[in-house]
Design an enzyme around this catalytic site. Sequence first.
Site, PDB file in Angstrom:
ATOM      1  N   ARG A   1       0.860  -1.195   0.000  1.00  0.00           N
ATOM      2  CA  ARG A   1       0.000   0.000   0.000  1.00  0.00           C
ATOM      3  C   ARG A   1       0.885   1.228   0.000  1.00  0.00           C
ATOM      4  O   ARG A   1       1.760   1.386   0.870  1.00  0.00           O
ATOM      5  CB  ARG A   1      -0.895  -0.026   1.242  1.00  0.00           C
ATOM      6  CG  ARG A   1      -1.876   1.118   1.358  1.00  0.00           C
ATOM      7  CD  ARG A   1      -2.647   1.003   2.670  1.00  0.00           C
ATOM      8  NE  ARG A   1      -3.443  -0.203   2.727  1.00  0.00           N
ATOM      9  CZ  ARG A   1      -3.620  -0.928   3.830  1.00  0.00           C
ATOM     10  NH1 ARG A   1      -3.024  -0.583   4.962  1.00  0.00           N
ATOM     11  NH2 ARG A   1      -4.370  -2.001   3.820  1.00  0.00           N
TER      12      ARG A   1
ATOM     13  N   ARG B   1      -1.642   5.930   9.809  1.00  0.00           N
ATOM     14  CA  ARG B   1      -1.773   5.451   8.432  1.00  0.00           C
ATOM     15  C   ARG B   1      -1.905   6.625   7.457  1.00  0.00           C
ATOM     16  O   ARG B   1      -1.760   7.782   7.833  1.00  0.00           O
ATOM     17  CB  ARG B   1      -2.998   4.523   8.332  1.00  0.00           C
ATOM     18  CG  ARG B   1      -3.007   3.344   9.324  1.00  0.00           C
ATOM     19  CD  ARG B   1      -2.018   2.284   8.947  1.00  0.00           C
ATOM     20  NE  ARG B   1      -2.077   1.111   9.823  1.00  0.00           N
ATOM     21  CZ  ARG B   1      -2.852   0.048   9.632  1.00  0.00           C
ATOM     22  NH1 ARG B   1      -3.687   0.010   8.599  1.00  0.00           N
ATOM     23  NH2 ARG B   1      -2.805  -0.988  10.449  1.00  0.00           N
TER      24      ARG B   1
ATOM     25  N   LYS C   1      -3.149   0.673  15.215  1.00  0.00           N
ATOM     26  CA  LYS C   1      -3.169   1.595  14.080  1.00  0.00           C
ATOM     27  C   LYS C   1      -3.917   2.879  14.443  1.00  0.00           C
ATOM     28  O   LYS C   1      -4.782   2.893  15.330  1.00  0.00           O
ATOM     29  CB  LYS C   1      -3.824   0.932  12.876  1.00  0.00           C
ATOM     30  CG  LYS C   1      -5.274   0.515  13.087  1.00  0.00           C
ATOM     31  CD  LYS C   1      -5.788  -0.261  11.888  1.00  0.00           C
ATOM     32  CE  LYS C   1      -7.191  -0.791  12.148  1.00  0.00           C
ATOM     33  NZ  LYS C   1      -7.695  -1.601  11.023  1.00  0.00           N
TER      34      LYS C   1
ATOM     35  N   LYS D   1      -5.721   6.469  12.541  1.00  0.00           N
ATOM     36  CA  LYS D   1      -6.190   7.020  11.276  1.00  0.00           C
ATOM     37  C   LYS D   1      -6.624   8.469  11.450  1.00  0.00           C
ATOM     38  O   LYS D   1      -7.285   8.807  12.435  1.00  0.00           O
ATOM     39  CB  LYS D   1      -7.347   6.182  10.720  1.00  0.00           C
ATOM     40  CG  LYS D   1      -6.948   4.754  10.363  1.00  0.00           C
ATOM     41  CD  LYS D   1      -8.119   3.957   9.808  1.00  0.00           C
ATOM     42  CE  LYS D   1      -7.688   2.551   9.422  1.00  0.00           C
ATOM     43  NZ  LYS D   1      -8.824   1.751   8.889  1.00  0.00           N
TER      44      LYS D   1
ATOM     45  N   CYS E   1     -14.872  -4.026   0.462  1.00  0.00           N
ATOM     46  CA  CYS E   1     -13.448  -4.244   0.697  1.00  0.00           C
ATOM     47  C   CYS E   1     -12.945  -5.338  -0.242  1.00  0.00           C
ATOM     48  O   CYS E   1     -13.710  -5.954  -0.981  1.00  0.00           O
ATOM     49  CB  CYS E   1     -13.202  -4.621   2.144  1.00  0.00           C
ATOM     50  SG  CYS E   1     -13.853  -6.251   2.593  1.00  0.00           S
TER      51      CYS E   1
ATOM     52  N   CYS F   1      -7.280 -11.453   1.116  1.00  0.00           N
ATOM     53  CA  CYS F   1      -7.250 -11.013   2.509  1.00  0.00           C
ATOM     54  C   CYS F   1      -7.345 -12.214   3.446  1.00  0.00           C
ATOM     55  O   CYS F   1      -8.319 -12.978   3.387  1.00  0.00           O
ATOM     56  CB  CYS F   1      -8.381 -10.038   2.795  1.00  0.00           C
ATOM     57  SG  CYS F   1      -8.402  -9.502   4.526  1.00  0.00           S
TER      58      CYS F   1
ATOM     59  N   CYS G   1     -15.445  -9.219   6.630  1.00  0.00           N
ATOM     60  CA  CYS G   1     -15.298  -9.556   8.051  1.00  0.00           C
ATOM     61  C   CYS G   1     -15.775  -8.350   8.851  1.00  0.00           C
ATOM     62  O   CYS G   1     -16.133  -7.317   8.270  1.00  0.00           O
ATOM     63  CB  CYS G   1     -13.837  -9.908   8.361  1.00  0.00           C
ATOM     64  SG  CYS G   1     -12.739  -8.481   8.511  1.00  0.00           S
TER      65      CYS G   1
ATOM     66  N   CYS H   1     -13.417  -2.496   6.724  1.00  0.00           N
ATOM     67  CA  CYS H   1     -12.514  -1.698   5.888  1.00  0.00           C
ATOM     68  C   CYS H   1     -13.268  -0.865   4.859  1.00  0.00           C
ATOM     69  O   CYS H   1     -12.775   0.168   4.425  1.00  0.00           O
ATOM     70  CB  CYS H   1     -11.502  -2.611   5.197  1.00  0.00           C
ATOM     71  SG  CYS H   1     -10.296  -3.335   6.331  1.00  0.00           S
TER      72      CYS H   1
END
Length: 573
Positions: A82, A152, A214, A216, A437, A443, A482, A486
Amino acid sequence: MNTKHNNNNNITLLSDNERIKKASNFLRGTIAQNLDNSLTGGFNADNIQLIKFHGMYQQDDRDVRIERENQKLEPLINMMLRCRLPGGVITPTQWLAIDDFSKQYTLYGTIRLTTRQTFQLHGLLKPNLKSLHNLLNKLGLDSIATAGDVNRNVICTANPMESTLHYQVWELAKNISAHLLPKSRAYAEIWLDGKKTESTDSEPILSATYLPRKFKIAIAIPPMNDVDVHANDLSFIAIKSNNTEKIIGFNVLVGGGLAMTYGDITTYPRKASEFGYIVTKDVLKITEAVVTTQRDWGDRSDRKHAKTKYTLDRVGTAVFKSEVERRSGIKFHPIHPYIFTNRGDRFGWVQGIDGDWHLTLFIENGRILNNAPKKLLKYGISEIARVHSGSFRLTANQNLIISGISKDNKLLIENILKKYGITNDDIMPQRQASMACVALPTCPLAMAEAERFLPEFITKVENIMSKYKLEKDAIVLRVTGCPNSCARAMLSEIGLTGRSIGRYNLYLGGNNIGTRIPRLYKENITEIDILNILDMTIERWAKERINKESYGDYVVRSGIVNAVVNSEKDFYE
């Protein structure tokens, strides 16, 4: 597991990720040694975690996993990379080089635009990784800190019309991203063959063990909420001067996040909390104070509770806010009034206030590929990049803006789009308001299909919309493989989260501006069940809506679901 002592002298187990980060020598680990190991296509367990900080995830093609297992072969291990692209702006030159690499050196030959306003390359084999990092470096790009326990990719409103305002928030996104980057030289040493030195690395903002989880950040320009401010740990809502095209300050929101864990009611999606208003010059100080407070106060023992949203709920929003003020030396002022009216992208041609033209193209699921012979998207965008003197803007809704088109070039670009069958003309609003996603086959967390499921599913939803004469309307609909969300399903009017192959949880009742979380309506149901429920509720909406009421508002007003007011307290009621 590692251990730490809390203030009550009780020993608390740290998560194993904390051990990995502490022992990594500032994110080096043994990645370089693993790169030289040709006996496997992957990395060892610790390095699988560490390469995330360098912008990569280790994956395998789950479509061929069993076949390879039967052949006594290692899974088809490959990496997803990414790019770090604050604000989502990329030049035509950069695009062409990335496109060429994707054709030659990835298993799938595609580029994937993400909900974090950047691009991903899937299907990278280990021997090609250093070549890609060197290409990115040559192009002035990198993949540092696009994954892992760090800040991120910083995203911002991509509105092409108000170019002056967009430039201001884009510059701010780049400044925030640079300010929070890891200071470790590990990336250059490993991927760019930088000179190795005795380690004197330090991480004054992130710490030697980086963040608990993480982080954001998003910047929005009202009335657009195209970045979904409530999905982020930290969001800035721009406040414009009444007299000039200048941003004078920002409302600050903290503690948003959408992921949860099935069966664990201590995990939940959460909207961000309003902290207050600050002037523009204080943004970096406030950003650093929020990040370092979360760094020091976040849960490092249970990663399911390590995000900023849980820190706020554990210590109290007022306490967290007060600590941010103490660390920054800045007092929050009362929130400036703001309103969101939209969060989708504006498709088609628009002329900016600077006179340049901008074209927003719908990219289904963000996947740049050639669907020959109908739509040669990848070829067409590359040809445009060869003649375009402006830039490309990637949106947080997985779409692409060809930005800064001169009057003289407008017809040329229109002709290229026609040549390759690239048009928004035959795309209904419902498809444009839907996204998914990546999920299967790459994934490792996916429990069900999302990207490959969505196109045909939306056709069926479009048929329902047409059946009740709602072709010109749209419902914000999102699918994730899931519960990590995302594709931000937990801020949609209709959200599907994968449970197992062919089965999903169905959530209803978010709103179309992204300020309300939907509620679970039915659990673990099939596509047929979902479509039956949508047929029933959309029929009622068509007959009973008031003054063009949105679907999400209707299902709440009519009592089909109760609104989620406080996700910590009533999301599971």
